[in-house]
Design a protein around this motif. Structure first.
Motif, mmCIF file in Angstrom:
data_model
loop_
_atom_site.group_PDB
_atom_site.id
_atom_site.type_symbol
_atom_site.label_atom_id
_atom_site.label_comp_id
_atom_site.label_asym_id
_atom_site.label_seq_id
_atom_site.Cartn_x
_atom_site.Cartn_y
_atom_site.Cartn_z
ATOM 1 N N PHE A 1 -4.244 -4.347 -14.097
ATOM 2 C CA PHE A 1 -5.324 -3.859 -14.971
ATOM 3 C C PHE A 1 -6.325 -4.987 -15.256
ATOM 4 O O PHE A 1 -7.542 -4.797 -15.151
ATOM 5 C CB PHE A 1 -4.740 -3.329 -16.281
ATOM 6 N N ASN A 2 -5.816 -6.157 -15.579
ATOM 7 C CA ASN A 2 -6.697 -7.288 -15.889
ATOM 8 C C ASN A 2 -7.511 -7.719 -14.677
ATOM 9 O O ASN A 2 -8.697 -8.066 -14.792
ATOM 10 C CB ASN A 2 -5.875 -8.468 -16.414
ATOM 11 N N ALA A 3 -6.886 -7.697 -13.503
ATOM 12 C CA ALA A 3 -7.596 -8.078 -12.275
ATOM 13 C C ALA A 3 -8.722 -7.091 -11.979
ATOM 14 O O ALA A 3 -9.827 -7.489 -11.571
ATOM 15 C CB ALA A 3 -6.615 -8.143 -11.106
ATOM 16 N N LEU A 4 -8.462 -5.799 -12.189
ATOM 17 C CA LEU A 4 -9.487 -4.788 -11.946
ATOM 18 C C LEU A 4 -10.602 -4.897 -12.984
ATOM 19 O O LEU A 4 -11.783 -4.702 -12.663
ATOM 20 C CB LEU A 4 -8.856 -3.395 -11.974
ATOM 21 N N TYR B 1 -17.305 6.758 -7.323
ATOM 22 C CA TYR B 1 -16.091 7.535 -7.108
ATOM 23 C C TYR B 1 -15.025 7.158 -8.137
ATOM 24 O O TYR B 1 -14.910 6.004 -8.531
ATOM 25 C CB TYR B 1 -15.531 7.297 -5.703
ATOM 26 N N ASP B 2 -14.236 8.168 -8.546
ATOM 27 C CA ASP B 2 -13.090 7.933 -9.421
ATOM 28 C C ASP B 2 -11.853 7.660 -8.580
ATOM 29 O O ASP B 2 -11.550 8.397 -7.640
ATOM 30 C CB ASP B 2 -12.824 9.156 -10.305
ATOM 31 N N VAL B 3 -11.145 6.603 -8.921
ATOM 32 C CA VAL B 3 -9.975 6.178 -8.153
ATOM 33 C C VAL B 3 -8.813 5.935 -9.111
ATOM 34 O O VAL B 3 -8.975 5.260 -10.128
ATOM 35 C CB VAL B 3 -10.255 4.870 -7.364
ATOM 36 N N ASP B 4 -7.649 6.487 -8.795
ATOM 37 C CA ASP B 4 -6.419 6.183 -9.526
ATOM 38 C C ASP B 4 -5.596 5.200 -8.697
ATOM 39 O O ASP B 4 -5.169 5.527 -7.589
ATOM 40 C CB ASP B 4 -5.600 7.459 -9.768
ATOM 41 N N VAL B 5 -5.409 4.009 -9.232
ATOM 42 C CA VAL B 5 -4.612 2.980 -8.552
ATOM 43 C C VAL B 5 -3.231 2.951 -9.212
ATOM 44 O O VAL B 5 -3.114 2.772 -10.427
ATOM 45 C CB VAL B 5 -5.278 1.595 -8.665
ATOM 46 N N VAL B 6 -2.188 3.139 -8.404
ATOM 47 C CA VAL B 6 -0.816 3.195 -8.917
ATOM 48 C C VAL B 6 -0.002 2.072 -8.285
ATOM 49 O O VAL B 6 0.261 2.093 -7.079
ATOM 50 C CB VAL B 6 -0.140 4.550 -8.601
ATOM 51 N N PRO B 7 0.419 1.073 -9.065
ATOM 52 C CA PRO B 7 1.291 0.032 -8.523
ATOM 53 C C PRO B 7 2.757 0.436 -8.652
ATOM 54 O O PRO B 7 3.175 1.000 -9.668
ATOM 55 C CB PRO B 7 0.976 -1.176 -9.401
ATOM 56 N N GLY B 8 3.535 0.163 -7.628
ATOM 57 C CA GLY B 8 4.957 0.468 -7.660
ATOM 58 C C GLY B 8 5.758 -0.620 -6.964
ATOM 59 O O GLY B 8 5.289 -1.227 -5.993
ATOM 60 N N LYS B 9 6.950 -0.879 -7.464
ATOM 61 C CA LYS B 9 7.831 -1.891 -6.885
ATOM 62 C C LYS B 9 8.949 -1.200 -6.119
ATOM 63 O O LYS B 9 9.672 -0.366 -6.676
ATOM 64 C CB LYS B 9 8.417 -2.767 -7.997
ATOM 65 N N ARG B 10 9.056 -1.519 -4.827
ATOM 66 C CA ARG B 10 10.096 -0.893 -4.012
ATOM 67 C C ARG B 10 11.472 -1.295 -4.533
ATOM 68 O O ARG B 10 11.705 -2.443 -4.909
ATOM 69 C CB ARG B 10 9.944 -1.328 -2.542
ATOM 70 N N GLY C 1 -14.864 -5.818 -12.554
ATOM 71 C CA GLY C 1 -15.972 -5.019 -13.058
ATOM 72 C C GLY C 1 -15.941 -3.544 -12.713
ATOM 73 O O GLY C 1 -16.993 -2.898 -12.665
ATOM 74 N N VAL C 2 -14.735 -2.980 -12.480
ATOM 75 C CA VAL C 2 -14.649 -1.572 -12.083
ATOM 76 C C VAL C 2 -14.183 -0.666 -13.217
ATOM 77 O O VAL C 2 -13.717 0.447 -12.992
ATOM 78 C CB VAL C 2 -13.746 -1.394 -10.844
ATOM 79 N N GLN C 3 -14.299 -1.141 -14.439
ATOM 80 C CA GLN C 3 -14.078 -0.334 -15.650
ATOM 81 C C GLN C 3 -12.724 0.383 -15.653
ATOM 82 O O GLN C 3 -12.667 1.612 -15.713
ATOM 83 C CB GLN C 3 -15.208 0.697 -15.809
ATOM 84 N N PRO C 4 -11.627 -0.357 -15.606
ATOM 85 C CA PRO C 4 -10.316 0.300 -15.570
ATOM 86 C C PRO C 4 -9.988 1.013 -16.870
ATOM 87 O O PRO C 4 -10.382 0.584 -17.955
ATOM 88 C CB PRO C 4 -9.350 -0.873 -15.325
ATOM 89 N N GLN C 5 -9.260 2.121 -16.735
ATOM 90 C CA GLN C 5 -8.749 2.877 -17.882
ATOM 91 C C GLN C 5 -7.264 3.115 -17.664
ATOM 92 O O GLN C 5 -6.853 3.501 -16.569
ATOM 93 C CB GLN C 5 -9.463 4.225 -18.016
ATOM 94 N N LYS D 1 -7.113 4.103 -13.755
ATOM 95 C CA LYS D 1 -8.314 4.767 -13.229
ATOM 96 C C LYS D 1 -9.475 3.785 -13.226
ATOM 97 O O LYS D 1 -9.734 3.109 -14.222
ATOM 98 C CB LYS D 1 -8.665 5.999 -14.063
ATOM 99 N N VAL D 2 -10.176 3.726 -12.091
ATOM 100 C CA VAL D 2 -11.351 2.865 -11.969
ATOM 101 C C VAL D 2 -12.504 3.671 -11.382
ATOM 102 O O VAL D 2 -12.306 4.748 -10.817
ATOM 103 C CB VAL D 2 -11.071 1.616 -11.100
ATOM 104 N N ARG D 3 -13.675 3.135 -11.508
ATOM 105 C CA ARG D 3 -14.891 3.752 -10.975
ATOM 106 C C ARG D 3 -15.499 2.804 -9.964
ATOM 107 O O ARG D 3 -15.842 1.669 -10.291
ATOM 108 C CB ARG D 3 -15.868 4.025 -12.112
ATOM 109 N N VAL D 4 -15.594 3.246 -8.702
ATOM 110 C CA VAL D 4 -16.080 2.376 -7.631
ATOM 111 C C VAL D 4 -17.137 3.118 -6.824
ATOM 112 O O VAL D 4 -16.859 4.189 -6.252
ATOM 113 C CB VAL D 4 -14.935 1.949 -6.689
ATOM 114 N N ASN D 5 -18.346 2.576 -6.785
ATOM 115 C CA ASN D 5 -19.432 3.152 -5.986
ATOM 116 C C ASN D 5 -19.627 4.647 -6.264
ATOM 117 O O ASN D 5 -19.869 5.442 -5.352
ATOM 118 C CB ASN D 5 -19.170 2.933 -4.496
#
Length: 251
Positions: A85-88, A109-118, A92-96, A103-107
């Motif tokens: 979240f801090n990196a995003l 478009y709305d994007v949901d970024v989901v991090p997961g650990k295998r 400057g992509v306005q993470p929520q 959720k971020v806003r890029v160009n």
């Protein structure tokens, strides 16, 4: 006539899934930030969710990106989520903060970024941080994609998402997809208007009590993601839709 109208709705809301799709360029725009954050612990960054399943519509989140991290990653799941979240934010992509997504806003478009650990060196089971509960949950994104993309119910799912978005309903996409698959179990494939009507009847009659679990982890109760009041709103909206016209519910 009803089937033809609904197919025209689907055409109007069609999403370009091709390699030259503008949405795919969003992934390329985010890659440097995510790679700088995760480094060698990143196994893969790939579309997931509706885009990967073929159930995306223009009025929803444009793309979901799943960031798979190695099982050897030392950080806790909370640290993984919060540092991403801090990196995003720094990019400057306005993470929520969402539940498991950012959720971020890029160009545009709305994007949901989901991090997961295998969870292990092999396989697709991952642990995700639940921002809502402050705990973790297990899931398997690849299994979700295969379940939905091979269901032969993509048109009905997309139409129900259009209805959800038009009515502003709290109905998470995977929950909605599972509801459609259960409601249409045994129904004829391609009978579009009848099938949409059947799903709306199911939502009206059963959404407040029906239990849906993650097929990749039965301890993860997907239907718990919506409150009792939210489920009642879904039932009420479905009841209204069943006495309305397709033109009022889908446009």
């Amino acid at each position: 006539m009803s089937d033809e109208y609904l197919r025209q709705v689907l055409l109007r809301h069609a999403v370009d899934y091709g390699p030259a799709s503008p949405v795919r360029r969003v992934q390329l725009a985010l890659m440097p930030t995510i790679h700088q954050w995760g480094g060698q612990q990143i196994i893969q960054i790939a579309p997931s969710g509706s885009f990967a399943k073929g159930t995306a519509v223009h009025s929803g989140t444009d793309i979901d990106l799943f960031v798979s991290l190695s099982s050897t990653t030392n950080e806790t799941l909370a640290q993984i989520y919060n540092t991403l979240f801090n990196a995003l934010a720094a990019a400057g992509v306005q993470p929520q903060r969402q539940n498991v997504a950012i959720k971020v806003r890029v160009n545009g478009y709305d994007v949901d970024v989901v991090p997961g650990k295998r969870q292990s060196q092999f396989g697709d089971d991952h642990s995700l941080y639940s921002n809502r509960s402050g705990t973790w949950l297990q899931t398997n994104v690849a299994r979700h994609v295969n379940l939905v993309s091979g269901s032969n119910r993509l048109a009905e799912i997309r139409l129900l998402k259009i209805w959800r978005n038009r009515r502003g309903l709290d109905f998470p996409s995977f929950y909605l997809e599972l509801v459609v698959l259960r409601a249409l179990n045994g129904q004829r494939i391609g009978n579009l208007s009848h099938n949409v009507f059947t799903v709306l009847q199911f939502i009206r009659d059963h959404i407040t009590t029906a239990r849906f679990v993650d097929p990749a982890n039965t301890n993860n109760v997907i239907s718990d993601s919506v409150s009792a009041a939210g489920k009642q709103s879904l039932a009420n909206a479905a009841r209204a839709a069943l006495t309305s016209t397709w033109g009022n519910e889908f446009a």
